[in-house]
Write a protein that holds these residues in place. Structure first.
Motif, PDB file in Angstrom:
ATOM      1  N   PRO A   1       0.711  -1.210  -0.263  1.00 50.42           N
ATOM      2  CA  PRO A   1      -0.153  -0.002  -0.009  1.00 50.42           C
ATOM      3  C   PRO A   1       0.897   1.339  -0.114  1.00 50.42           C
ATOM      4  CG  PRO A   1      -0.083  -1.078   2.092  1.00 50.42           C
ATOM      5  CD  PRO A   1       0.617  -1.915   1.116  1.00 50.42           C
ATOM      6  N   THR A   2       2.166   1.017   0.452  1.00 47.07           N
ATOM      7  CA  THR A   2       2.906   2.487   0.544  1.00 47.07           C
ATOM      8  C   THR A   2       3.783   2.550  -0.851  1.00 47.07           C
ATOM      9  OG1 THR A   2       4.667   1.133   1.595  1.00 47.07           O
ATOM     10  CG2 THR A   2       3.056   2.422   2.932  1.00 47.07           C
ATOM     11  N   LYS A   3       3.794   1.563  -1.618  1.00 47.26           N
ATOM     12  CA  LYS A   3       4.783   1.715  -2.950  1.00 47.26           C
ATOM     13  C   LYS A   3       4.503   2.981  -3.745  1.00 47.26           C
ATOM     14  CE  LYS A   3       6.265  -0.873  -6.950  1.00 47.26           C
ATOM     15  NZ  LYS A   3       5.952  -2.035  -7.949  1.00 47.26           N
ATOM     16  N   LYS A   4       3.163   3.380  -4.124  1.00 45.80           N
ATOM     17  CA  LYS A   4       2.979   4.668  -4.747  1.00 45.80           C
ATOM     18  C   LYS A   4       3.240   5.673  -4.095  1.00 45.80           C
ATOM     19  CE  LYS A   4      -0.601   2.669  -7.824  1.00 45.80           C
ATOM     20  NZ  LYS A   4      -1.937   2.843  -8.215  1.00 45.80           N
ATOM     21  N   LEU A   5       2.978   5.699  -2.650  1.00 47.71           N
ATOM     22  CA  LEU A   5       3.419   6.888  -1.948  1.00 47.71           C
ATOM     23  C   LEU A   5       4.693   7.030  -1.911  1.00 47.71           C
ATOM     24  CD1 LEU A   5       0.963   6.664   0.975  1.00 47.71           C
ATOM     25  CD2 LEU A   5       0.937   8.239  -0.611  1.00 47.71           C
ATOM     26  N   ARG A   6       5.548   6.033  -1.735  1.00 44.85           N
ATOM     27  CA  ARG A   6       7.211   6.232  -1.827  1.00 44.85           C
ATOM     28  C   ARG A   6       7.684   6.917  -3.017  1.00 44.85           C
ATOM     29  NH1 ARG A   6       9.666   3.750   2.570  1.00 44.85           N
ATOM     30  NH2 ARG A   6       8.550   2.521   3.764  1.00 44.85           N
ATOM     31  N   GLU A   7       7.048   6.342  -4.001  1.00 46.42           N
ATOM     32  CA  GLU A   7       7.454   6.916  -5.311  1.00 46.42           C
ATOM     33  C   GLU A   7       7.069   8.556  -5.581  1.00 46.42           C
ATOM     34  OE1 GLU A   7       5.472   4.317  -8.365  1.00 46.42           O
ATOM     35  OE2 GLU A   7       6.681   2.787  -8.048  1.00 46.42           O
ATOM     36  N   LYS A   8       5.949   8.758  -4.821  1.00 46.51           N
ATOM     37  CA  LYS A   8       5.387  10.144  -4.926  1.00 46.51           C
ATOM     38  C   LYS A   8       6.411  10.961  -4.015  1.00 46.51           C
ATOM     39  CE  LYS A   8       1.261  12.734  -4.447  1.00 46.51           C
ATOM     40  NZ  LYS A   8      -0.235  12.800  -3.950  1.00 46.51           N
ATOM     41  N   TYR A   9       6.918  10.370  -2.825  1.00 50.45           N
ATOM     42  CA  TYR A   9       7.588  10.859  -2.002  1.00 50.45           C
ATOM     43  C   TYR A   9       8.976  11.419  -2.439  1.00 50.45           C
ATOM     44  CZ  TYR A   9      10.752  11.331   2.058  1.00 50.45           C
ATOM     45  OH  TYR A   9      11.635  11.896   3.164  1.00 50.45           O
ATOM     46  N   ASN A  10       9.448  10.341  -3.148  1.00 50.33           N
ATOM     47  CA  ASN A  10      10.781  10.384  -3.839  1.00 50.33           C
ATOM     48  C   ASN A  10      10.803  11.705  -5.001  1.00 50.33           C
ATOM     49  OD1 ASN A  10      12.179   8.711  -2.154  1.00 50.33           O
ATOM     50  ND2 ASN A  10      11.537   6.955  -3.604  1.00 50.33           N
ATOM     51  N   ALA A  11       9.707  11.512  -5.771  1.00 48.22           N
ATOM     52  CA  ALA A  11       9.543  12.766  -6.560  1.00 48.22           C
ATOM     53  C   ALA A  11       9.480  13.943  -5.989  1.00 48.22           C
ATOM     54  CB  ALA A  11       8.157  12.212  -7.615  1.00 48.22           C
ATOM     55  N   LYS A  12       8.670  14.141  -4.965  1.00 54.77           N
ATOM     56  CA  LYS A  12       8.667  15.585  -4.438  1.00 54.77           C
ATOM     57  C   LYS A  12      10.201  15.930  -3.845  1.00 54.77           C
ATOM     58  CE  LYS A  12       4.333  16.508  -4.006  1.00 54.77           C
ATOM     59  NZ  LYS A  12       3.833  17.735  -4.399  1.00 54.77           N
ATOM     60  N   LEU A  13      10.847  14.847  -3.389  1.00 55.25           N
ATOM     61  CA  LEU A  13      12.316  15.223  -2.844  1.00 55.25           C
ATOM     62  C   LEU A  13      13.176  15.732  -3.972  1.00 55.25           C
ATOM     63  CD1 LEU A  13      12.912  12.676   0.044  1.00 55.25           C
ATOM     64  CD2 LEU A  13      12.488  15.142   0.230  1.00 55.25           C
ATOM     65  N   GLU A  14      12.814  15.070  -5.177  1.00 54.96           N
ATOM     66  CA  GLU A  14      13.717  15.496  -6.168  1.00 54.96           C
ATOM     67  C   GLU A  14      13.326  16.668  -6.829  1.00 54.96           C
ATOM     68  OE1 GLU A  14      16.423  14.894  -9.154  1.00 54.96           O
ATOM     69  OE2 GLU A  14      16.084  13.469  -7.547  1.00 54.96           O
ATOM     70  N   ARG A  15      12.204  17.035  -6.563  1.00 50.20           N
ATOM     71  CA  ARG A  15      11.728  18.589  -7.255  1.00 50.20           C
ATOM     72  C   ARG A  15      12.127  19.622  -6.190  1.00 50.20           C
ATOM     73  NH1 ARG A  15       5.722  19.114  -7.666  1.00 50.20           N
ATOM     74  NH2 ARG A  15       6.094  21.071  -8.114  1.00 50.20           N
ATOM     75  N   ALA A  16      11.998  19.242  -4.940  1.00 51.82           N
ATOM     76  CA  ALA A  16      12.485  20.332  -4.009  1.00 51.82           C
ATOM     77  C   ALA A  16      14.052  20.188  -4.346  1.00 51.82           C
ATOM     78  CB  ALA A  16      12.192  19.518  -2.459  1.00 51.82           C
ATOM     79  N   MET A  17      14.807  19.467  -4.422  1.00 53.24           N
ATOM     80  CA  MET A  17      16.316  19.472  -4.376  1.00 53.24           C
ATOM     81  C   MET A  17      16.439  20.429  -5.722  1.00 53.24           C
ATOM     82  SD  MET A  17      19.175  16.785  -5.355  1.00 53.24           S
ATOM     83  CE  MET A  17      18.562  16.255  -6.829  1.00 53.24           C
ATOM     84  N   GLN A  18      15.489  20.082  -6.761  1.00 53.12           N
ATOM     85  CA  GLN A  18      15.970  21.171  -8.161  1.00 53.12           C
ATOM     86  C   GLN A  18      15.629  22.412  -7.745  1.00 53.12           C
ATOM     87  OE1 GLN A  18      17.459  20.288 -10.857  1.00 53.12           O
ATOM     88  NE2 GLN A  18      17.782  17.976 -10.037  1.00 53.12           N
TER      89      GLN A  18
END
Length: 58
Positions: free
Chosen positions: A9-26
């Motif tokens: 159940p957390t797989k999609k949330l983890r992908e979304k979390y990682n994408a947000k961190l990537e955007r924040a870093m950029q």
């Protein structure tokens, strides 16, 4: 036996979390600190949701 087909159940949330961190870093690298703060706060909300789901599953 059927736990093999059970989705995480957390797989999609983890992908979304990682994408947000990537955007924040950029945003941070581009010097847009206010966007970085906003996006990072959204990522932390997603992480809290992941932790809530994992703690209720145990």
């Amino acid at each position: 036996m059927f736990s093999l087909f059970k989705q995480d159940p957390t797989k999609k949330l983890r992908e979304k979390y990682n994408a947000k961190l990537e955007r924040a870093m950029q945003a941070q690298r581009n010097g847009d600190i206010s966007s970085y703060s906003f996006i990072h706060a959204e990522a932390e909300d997603i992480w809290r949701e992941i932790e809530r789901i994992e703690s209720s599953a145990k």
